[in-house]
Design a protein around this motif. Structure first.
Motif, mmCIF file in Angstrom:
data_model
loop_
_atom_site.group_PDB
_atom_site.id
_atom_site.type_symbol
_atom_site.label_atom_id
_atom_site.label_comp_id
_atom_site.label_asym_id
_atom_site.label_seq_id
_atom_site.Cartn_x
_atom_site.Cartn_y
_atom_site.Cartn_z
ATOM 1 N N VAL B 50 -1.433 -28.046 -75.220
ATOM 2 C CA VAL B 50 -0.846 -27.455 -76.422
ATOM 3 C C VAL B 50 0.654 -27.362 -76.158
ATOM 4 N N PRO B 51 1.390 -28.467 -76.378
ATOM 5 C CA PRO B 51 2.799 -28.467 -75.993
ATOM 6 C C PRO B 51 3.589 -27.357 -76.674
ATOM 7 N N SER B 52 3.232 -27.044 -77.939
ATOM 8 C CA SER B 52 4.016 -26.052 -78.674
ATOM 9 C C SER B 52 3.911 -24.673 -78.043
ATOM 10 N N LEU B 53 2.842 -24.420 -77.274
ATOM 11 C CA LEU B 53 2.689 -23.125 -76.617
ATOM 12 C C LEU B 53 2.948 -23.231 -75.124
ATOM 13 N N ASP B 54 3.483 -24.376 -74.691
ATOM 14 C CA ASP B 54 3.786 -24.563 -73.275
ATOM 15 C C ASP B 54 2.522 -24.456 -72.426
ATOM 16 N N ILE B 55 1.432 -25.001 -72.950
ATOM 17 C CA ILE B 55 0.200 -25.009 -72.172
ATOM 18 C C ILE B 55 -0.135 -26.455 -71.838
ATOM 19 N N SER B 56 -0.220 -26.767 -70.568
ATOM 20 C CA SER B 56 -0.683 -28.095 -70.202
ATOM 21 C C SER B 56 -1.849 -27.935 -69.250
ATOM 22 N N ILE B 57 -2.723 -28.935 -69.268
ATOM 23 C CA ILE B 57 -3.837 -28.905 -68.342
ATOM 24 C C ILE B 57 -3.288 -29.383 -67.007
ATOM 25 N N SER B 58 -2.989 -28.449 -66.141
ATOM 26 C CA SER B 58 -2.360 -28.852 -64.894
ATOM 27 C C SER B 58 -3.178 -28.334 -63.726
ATOM 28 N N PHE B 59 -3.285 -29.182 -62.722
ATOM 29 C CA PHE B 59 -4.050 -28.814 -61.537
ATOM 30 C C PHE B 59 -3.164 -28.969 -60.311
ATOM 31 N N VAL B 60 -3.423 -28.147 -59.332
ATOM 32 C CA VAL B 60 -2.621 -28.219 -58.131
ATOM 33 C C VAL B 60 -3.553 -28.094 -56.927
ATOM 34 N N VAL B 61 -3.290 -28.872 -55.909
ATOM 35 C CA VAL B 61 -4.075 -28.750 -54.680
ATOM 36 C C VAL B 61 -3.124 -28.443 -53.532
ATOM 37 N N ASP B 62 -3.178 -27.213 -53.047
ATOM 38 C CA ASP B 62 -2.463 -26.864 -51.827
ATOM 39 C C ASP B 62 -3.496 -26.334 -50.840
ATOM 40 N N LEU B 116 -1.866 -20.821 -66.247
ATOM 41 C CA LEU B 116 -2.554 -19.546 -66.403
ATOM 42 C C LEU B 116 -3.685 -19.626 -67.412
ATOM 43 N N ILE B 117 -3.421 -20.296 -68.534
ATOM 44 C CA ILE B 117 -4.442 -20.360 -69.577
ATOM 45 C C ILE B 117 -5.624 -21.202 -69.114
ATOM 46 N N VAL B 118 -5.328 -22.312 -68.455
ATOM 47 C CA VAL B 118 -6.407 -23.150 -67.933
ATOM 48 C C VAL B 118 -7.217 -22.358 -66.918
ATOM 49 N N LEU B 119 -6.516 -21.643 -66.067
ATOM 50 C CA LEU B 119 -7.199 -20.813 -65.076
ATOM 51 C C LEU B 119 -8.123 -19.824 -65.763
ATOM 52 N N PHE B 120 -7.621 -19.225 -66.836
ATOM 53 C CA PHE B 120 -8.440 -18.239 -67.540
ATOM 54 C C PHE B 120 -9.687 -18.887 -68.141
ATOM 55 N N VAL B 121 -9.518 -20.072 -68.717
ATOM 56 C CA VAL B 121 -10.672 -20.752 -69.316
ATOM 57 C C VAL B 121 -11.755 -20.969 -68.267
ATOM 58 N N PHE B 122 -11.350 -21.442 -67.096
ATOM 59 C CA PHE B 122 -12.346 -21.665 -66.053
ATOM 60 C C PHE B 122 -12.916 -20.342 -65.543
ATOM 61 N N TRP B 123 -12.075 -19.344 -65.489
ATOM 62 C CA TRP B 123 -12.508 -18.003 -65.079
ATOM 63 C C TRP B 123 -13.659 -17.535 -65.966
ATOM 64 N N GLU B 124 -13.462 -17.679 -67.273
ATOM 65 C CA GLU B 124 -14.506 -17.245 -68.206
ATOM 66 C C GLU B 124 -15.727 -18.154 -68.119
ATOM 67 N N LEU B 125 -15.490 -19.446 -67.848
ATOM 68 C CA LEU B 125 -16.633 -20.354 -67.700
ATOM 69 C C LEU B 125 -17.506 -19.939 -66.518
ATOM 70 N N THR B 126 -16.880 -19.492 -65.434
ATOM 71 C CA THR B 126 -17.711 -19.033 -64.321
ATOM 72 C C THR B 126 -18.487 -17.790 -64.719
ATOM 73 N N ALA B 172 7.630 -13.965 -67.938
ATOM 74 C CA ALA B 172 8.236 -14.842 -66.943
ATOM 75 C C ALA B 172 8.801 -16.103 -67.595
ATOM 76 N N GLY B 173 8.343 -16.406 -68.806
ATOM 77 C CA GLY B 173 8.869 -17.571 -69.511
ATOM 78 C C GLY B 173 8.158 -18.863 -69.185
ATOM 79 N N SER B 174 7.064 -18.784 -68.461
ATOM 80 C CA SER B 174 6.314 -20.008 -68.172
ATOM 81 C C SER B 174 4.876 -19.641 -67.885
ATOM 82 N N PHE B 175 3.970 -20.558 -68.253
ATOM 83 C CA PHE B 175 2.565 -20.339 -67.952
ATOM 84 C C PHE B 175 2.126 -21.141 -66.727
ATOM 85 N N GLU B 176 3.056 -21.922 -66.168
ATOM 86 C CA GLU B 176 2.707 -22.693 -64.980
ATOM 87 C C GLU B 176 2.911 -21.815 -63.745
#
Lengths: 120, 753, 140
Positions: B50-62, B116-126, B172-176
């Protein structure tokens, strides 16, 4: 002119609320008609009033020459009128059918779904 | 549950084999990332959502994500394999495997999400998938209750978390997450820090069952054992710990963070171990040790000390290995003997040698004895705890918890196998099938191997994990069995001595704890009372709000409407000046008079035709307003519709009874009507007084002809610019017509009355 | 209440009003009018017929059922919107094709989805309003 229309809307709202509270389904429908008129006027007035200049672009021009009426609320109101009519006609049929089945137009006497004895 | 002879095992069906293969493939895939992560790389992958809300499906592996991902997929594969035998022949076997696979994938998404939003979606899915799993035996009321309890507690925390995330993202101005971490200004200085922290902690504590939200976790034992093994070891409850670890660089390292985590984590750990000792059901005892582990992990996340975080990361892996293994062992015992009661079980070493071996190795790791990885984990915890603020508290809590854990490990992992049976077993015990033995054996082997060669997990998982949790390079403790003679070693010896003592007296202690427990607050029962209260409130407000009388409903609606109008007007500072009234010419006077007169007739007339005529007059006056102010399209539509309304009402109303005569004015109703009308007038006056945003209108005016080739702007908006809206609107008209048609032509109604 | 005079006049009026409704529909893009207004006028034409000669007569003149008309209209509107997908535009983006030229000035006339959409609106309004009015007329 906006303040005058604001008062007109207030009158329409007052009349419609009073009618809708009457408990008689036919009066309720009258209230419904008035309240949709009031709502349409709210939207129309909210977009400001420009006397006598429809939102039309004359032949040969690329945009309206001077200030013309706000087209956006007009588009909203136009569809709202037609939808309002659909809703109203449906409600009318519903009331009509309810009267045929229940034999009354008084909302408080229509107790098929929520019979008196079931309520605690 | 054993299959009929000659029947093909469920393992060799698509619904059995495919999930196992998926999990194994994911495990291998994540394993392939280990070298890069060990080198300190952070792998990132994003697509806009959702570019207009600054939401991207982003994954990180550290390091942190990778540790979790490997545990989730690795243990997931073993648990899925195990389930194929455990639930072989179950009528809902496929459903179970589907739920478990979905659960695994949700959990995986949770630990690799960067947004953050993607994280929340998966959080609720669990949350949802764990609800399905806990309530899998849905025929049992107990199971349904436990599932609902877990759902309500964790979902309530989820709501708090959502609020926290939005607050964090907006302030914070960012959801990433990676962007928030990289900001110059630490978020802990932000004015919104405290509310964000509290909301996040609520989310994490409910998910990870920290006291006082702990009660749902033991109840979640209603699930089939493989689910418990998975839920307790690598997934679900670790979600809260993961969240805390993930947010550590952003929200951590403040006084309030440190002390909240120390107090809640420490208390939960000690409380849970005392409760674990009290249990006679092996599975329940293990469930409480999970609580202890979660408390310990929370406790050690409190401080930004490299050693403590190393301890946290190591213990995380250690615990997942032994807990999953131990649950699977208990599952085998349950499956093959028909009971989990510690008072009955005994003498299983002879009939179940492989299980006995696995249990012994896992149990030694759980107890924290060398040379198992559990020993390393415990040593580092002590070492880290000594460096933390409040060291006495931290180490004290860890010491007590570990002593009790030591005793519990022997109760669960050795007693049932070696002592004489305490009574008749429901089934004749025999060894479990290979898919069930594979998991415990592999996990046991890992526990031993990682203890002997700790650098296998140290380099690729623990070190980068610690860096990820700290958000910077930190001092990482070296993982080794021998540190020399120091305070942690002495504490370990104290643990062993104390644990042995507790084990020898555990029957006596169990009785004492049971007595004490009877006098304490029963949270589970409180929860039921809370739910009953909630239901009572719901019923009470329903009776008030939904009385079954149309007039009452309308009164509530209009009251709410008035309240919101009033709040809006007040929030905008009220009406500060009386607007200027223009001098009206005759046309305008006529229009106003028509509206008022028409309304009056409609309100007061008892003649149906007069009232309808009054309404028609109002409609025509409104159409005149449209004409006067440059809206010919609207005016024409209004006139046509008004005419149709009059026709329809004339047709129908004459077949309806006369309007009842009203005796005087209904004073209350009139009052409400005046308030609503007056407030609407006030709002409209305020709204039309200030400047107007003509952005959209201007856009339509300049593009209507050059881009959409139409000179009637209103029509161009309807059929081109906003055609999708119009489509929705005409669909509504069709639905209304069909609804009315069905009412009129449908069921024969005449005999109904 | 059927009157010969009204029935005769209604037949004539029906033709006139239908022509007028289509005129309003077609000119709607540049001057007041459009599918909503056209559809309402068209519906009124048939309702006048129904008032004069009964709902059955109005249905006979209409030939197809108004509900079908409304559904076809909805389908036409949807199709015109989805047509944009053929050229990979977002749904409901107007598509214009110039016949005999390459712009509005040079072309003799245009084929466009916007007018098709408005025709869909016309049919939906015509069909829905007629369905409401005729069923009500028949059932009371």
């Amino acid at each position: 002119m906006e303040p005058v229309l604001a008062i007109v809307v207030g009158v329409l709202m007052t009349a419609s609320v009073y009618l809708m509270l009457s408990g008689n389904m036919l009066r309720f429908l009258f209230g419904l008609i008035l309240i949709s008129n009031a709502a349409n006027l709210v939207i129309f007035t909210g977009g400001r009033l420009t006397p006598g200049a429809p939102a039309l672009i004359p032949t040969g021009a690329d945009s309206p020459p001077g200030e013309v009426a706000n087209a956006l609320p007009q588009a909203l109101v136009l569809t709202a009128i037609v939808i309002g009519f659909g809703l109203l006609a449906f409600a009318l049929v519903l009331v009509f059918r309810a009267y045929q089945s229940l034999g009354t137009l008084e909302a408080d006497d229509m107790r098929v779904a929520e019979p008196e004895e079931d309520r605690k | 549950m054993a299959g009929t002879p000659g029947r093909r095992s469920d393992l060799y069906t698509i619904s059995g084999a495919l999930p196992v293969l998926i999990a194994a493939a994911l495990f291998v895939w994540f394993l392939g990332m280990a070298p890069a992560v060990a080198d300190g790389e952070v792998l990132r992958w994003a697509i806009p959502w959702v570019p207009s809300l600054d939401i991207s499906i982003s994954f990180v592996v550290d390091g942190l994500s990778l540790s979790f991902a490997l545990l989730i997929t690795g243990i997931g594969a073993l648990v899925l394999l195990y389930s194929c035998a455990y639930l072989d022949g179950h009528e809902h076997f496929s459903r179970f495997m589907l739920y478990l696979t979905l659960f695994m994938l949700s959990m995986l998404g949770l630990v690799v999400a960067d947004n953050l939003i993607v994280l929340f979606v998966f959080w609720e899915l669990t949350t949802i998938t764990s609800y399905l799993l806990i309530g899998f035996s849905h025929a049992a009321p107990d199971s349904r209750r436990s599932a609902l309890q877990a759902l309500l507690v964790t979902a309530a925390g989820g709501l708090a978390l959502l609020a926290g995330m939005i607050l964090l993202g907006v302030s914070a101005g960012s959801f990433e997450l990676s962007e928030i971490r990289a900001m110059d200004e630490p978020f802990t200085e932000h004015a919104m820090y405290l509310p964000v922290l509290i909301l996040f902690l609520l989310g994490a504590f409910t998910k990870s069952a920290q006291f006082p939200f702990h009660f749902w976790l033991p109840n979640a034992m209603a699930a089939p054992t493989p689910v418990s093994a998975y839920l307790h070891s690598a997934t679900m409850v670790k979600g809260g710990v993961y969240l805390l670890a993930r947010m550590h660089p952003t929200l951590g390292a403040t006084e309030i963070w440190t002390w909240t985590l120390i107090l809640f984590g420490g208390f939960t750990a000690v409380f849970a171990m005392v409760m674990a000792l009290r249990q006679t059901d092996l599975k329940l005892a293990l469930a409480y040790t999970t609580l202890m582990a979660l408390g310990t992990l929370t406790l050690f996340l409190a401080a930004p000390v490299g050693y403590a975080i190393t301890g946290m990361m190591t213990f995380l892996i250690v615990h997942s290995l032994y807990k999953a293994g131990m649950f699977l062992v208990v599952g085998i015992i349950d499956h093959e003997t028909g009971t989990r009661d510690a008072r009955l079980l005994g003498g299983l070493a002879r009939s179940m040698p492989v299980t006995t071996l696995a249990a012994a190795v896992i149990g030694l790791s759980m107890a924290g004895l060398p040379p198992f990885v559990g020993f390393i984990g415990k040593e580092i915890l002590y070492a880290g705890g000594l460096e933390m603020p409040g060291a006495v508290l931290v180490v004290g809590a860890a010491l007590i918890a570990n002593i009790l854990l030591f005793a519990t490990a022997f109760i669960v992992a050795f007693k049932p196998f070696w002592r004489p049976a305490g009574g008749e077993l429901p089934k004749t015990p025999h060894e479990g099938p290979w898919p069930m033995l594979a998991g415990p054996l592999i996990l046991a082997a890992c526990g031993l191997a990682f203890g002997l060669i700790p650098w296998v997990i140290g380099g690729p998982l623990v070190t980068p994990g610690v860096h990820a949790v700290l958000g910077r390079e930190g001092t990482v403790a070296e993982l080794t069995l021998w540190h020399g003679i120091n305070l942690p070693l002495i504490l370990s010896l104290v643990t062993f001595a104390g644990g042995t003592a507790v084990y020898l007296r555990h029957l006596w202690l169990r009785a004492r704890i049971a007595e004490a427990e009877a006098r304490l607050i029963d949270f589970d029962e409180r929860w039921d009372r809370f739910l009953d209260g909630l239901k009572a409130v719901a019923a009470w407000q329903t009776r008030i709000l939904q009385s079954g009388y149309l007039t009452n409903y309308l009164m509530w609606i209009f009251a709410t409407m008035s309240a919101t109008l009033l709040v809006t007007i007040a929030a905008r500072g009220g009406i500060d000046r009386v607007p200027e009234f223009p001098t009206l010419d005759l046309t305008h006077w006529i229009v106003v008079a028509l509206v008022i007169a028409g309304s009056a007739v409609a309100v007061f007339s008892i003649s149906r035709i007069a009232a309808i005529a009054g309404l028609g007059v109002v409609g025509i006056a409104v159409a005149l307003i449209f004409v006067l102010y440059g809206a010919p399209d609207v005016a024409i539509t209004q006139l046509l519709v008004e005419m149709l309304i009059v026709v329809l009402f004339a047709v129908a109303a004459l077949h309806l009874p006369l309007l009842p005569k009203e005796h005087g004015v209904r004073k209350v109703h009139a009052g409400v009507a005046l308030v609503v009308g007056g407030l609407t007038t006030a709002l409209l006056m305020m709204a039309s007084d200030g400047p107007i945003d003509r952005n959209l209108t201007d856009y339509f005016e300049v593009t209507s002809w050059p881009e959409a080739f139409g000179r009637n702007i209103v029509n161009v908006i309807l059929v081109d610019f906003r055609a999708l809206d119009t489509f929705g609107e005409i669909a509504v008209v069709v639905i209304a017509a069909i609804g009315a048609y069905a009412l009129l032509k449908g069921a024969p109604e005449k005999e109904a009355s | 209440m059927k009157s010969i005079i009204l029935m005769t006049a209604a037949r004539l009026l029906l033709v006139l009003m239908l022509v007028f409704s289509i005129f309003m529909l077609l000119r709607g893009h540049n001057e007041p009018g459009g599918g909503f207004i056209g559809g309402l006028i068209g519906a009124t034409a048939f309702i006048v017929q129904a008032v004069a000669a009964g709902a059955a007569e109005a249905r006979r003149v209409l030939r197809v059922s108004p509900e079908a008309l409304a559904m076809v209209g909805l389908g036409i509107a949807l199709a015109s919107g989805l047509f944009a997908g053929v050229v990979f535009d977002p749904p409901f983006t107007g598509q214009w094709h110039w016949v005999g030229g390459d712009s509005y000035e040079t072309a003799a006339f245009s084929l466009n989805t916007v007018l098709v959409f408005d025709v869909g609106v016309y049919l939906v309004v015509l069909g829905s309003v007629l369905s409401l009015a005729l069923s009500l007329e028949e059932e009371v």
